[in-house]
Design an enzyme around this catalytic site. Structure first.
Site, PDB file in Angstrom:
ATOM      1  N   THR A  83      40.605  31.832  51.256  1.00 45.68           N
ATOM      2  CA  THR A  83      40.123  32.747  50.234  1.00 45.68           C
ATOM      3  C   THR A  83      41.190  32.837  49.153  1.00 45.68           C
ATOM      4  O   THR A  83      42.380  32.771  49.458  1.00 45.68           O
ATOM      5  CB  THR A  83      39.852  34.153  50.812  1.00 45.68           C
ATOM      6  OG1 THR A  83      39.811  35.119  49.757  1.00 45.68           O
ATOM      7  CG2 THR A  83      40.933  34.574  51.787  1.00 45.68           C
ATOM      8  N   CYS A 196      37.220  31.970  43.390  1.00 48.97           N
ATOM      9  CA  CYS A 196      36.716  32.669  44.563  1.00 48.97           C
ATOM     10  C   CYS A 196      36.001  31.606  45.367  1.00 48.97           C
ATOM     11  O   CYS A 196      35.190  30.843  44.804  1.00 48.97           O
ATOM     12  CB  CYS A 196      35.768  33.797  44.169  1.00 48.97           C
ATOM     13  SG  CYS A 196      34.864  34.470  45.579  1.00 48.97           S
TER      14      CYS A 196
END
Length: 227
Positions: A83, A196
């Protein structure tokens, strides 16, 4: 082949992409029945997201570092935080382990530099777009970073948490993201980072080069594993 350790589940939707890309890349490079050696720890993302929303980053440091240590003890030769946002704690996690943590920010920056791009747009969660850790990491490579205005930052954040992390993919949201990318282009961005790991699930192309942080990170992990 070295073993790749993944800190995943943030969200599981994008962790699935890491697993797929890494294994496809290993098979492509080695042929036959080869696949990647992977050890995965998958978090309950609701617990992580709650701590993020309450700005309890010190706790998040400890949580990720503990699981990174666990992956190292299990035999991982490198660690990936799957992430972008949680790279806010990457330096601390690296300080707690003896194997390299492959930074998604470094991997993305290197790919941008290879393309000769100097000014790049950044899309991601509000933490990624507004906190200094990501932009500062890119600036170390001589990159100038532009982000959307506050209203658009809020909308990108909403799409990520209310839709993409839940496996919801809406055409109006895709169009909105493309519109935001166009605005970044008008600000002088020569390319845009999908900063993202869920964003590449919805955005595949645009009028300016896009940098898929998930794929870039996963491919760098394979290169490390096969080096």
């Amino acid at each position: 082949m070295r073993t790749i350790g993944l800190l995943g589940g943030m969200s599981w939707e994008s962790t699935l992409e890491y697993y797929r890309i890494i294994n496809e890349e290993v098979t492509k490079r080695l042929n036959g029945l080869h696949s990647s050696k992977i050890i995965l720890y998958s978090f309950d993302f609701d617990e992580i997201a709650e701590l993020q929303s309450r700005n309890r980053w010190n706790e998040l440091c400890e949580i990720l570092a503990e699981k990174a240590e666990m992956l190292e003890k299990a035999g991982a030769d490198c660690i990936l935080i799957c992430t972008n946002t949680m790279h806010k704690v990457a330096d601390y996690v690296q300080s707690r382990i003896n194997v390299p943590l492959l930074s998604i920010i470094d991997c993305v920056a290197r790919e941008i530099v290879k393309r000769g791009i100097k000014r790049v747009g950044l899309l991601g969660t509000k933490f990624t777009m507004e906190d200094g850790f990501y932009k500062d990491g890119l600036r170390k490579y001589g990159l100038e970073v532009v982000v959307p205005d506050e209203k658009d930052r809020n909308e990108v954040h909403r799409i990520i948490f209310e839709e993409l992390c839940r496996g919801i993919f809406k055409e109006p949201s895709r169009r909105k993201l493309i519109e935001i990318i166009e605005k970044l282009k008008m600000k002088g961005a020569e390319g845009v980072i999908l900063g993202c790991t869920e964003l590449p699930l919805l955005i595949k192309q645009s009028e300016i080069p896009i940098f898929d942080s998930t794929k870039i990170h996963a491919v760098y992990a394979v290169e490390f594993a096969l080096k």
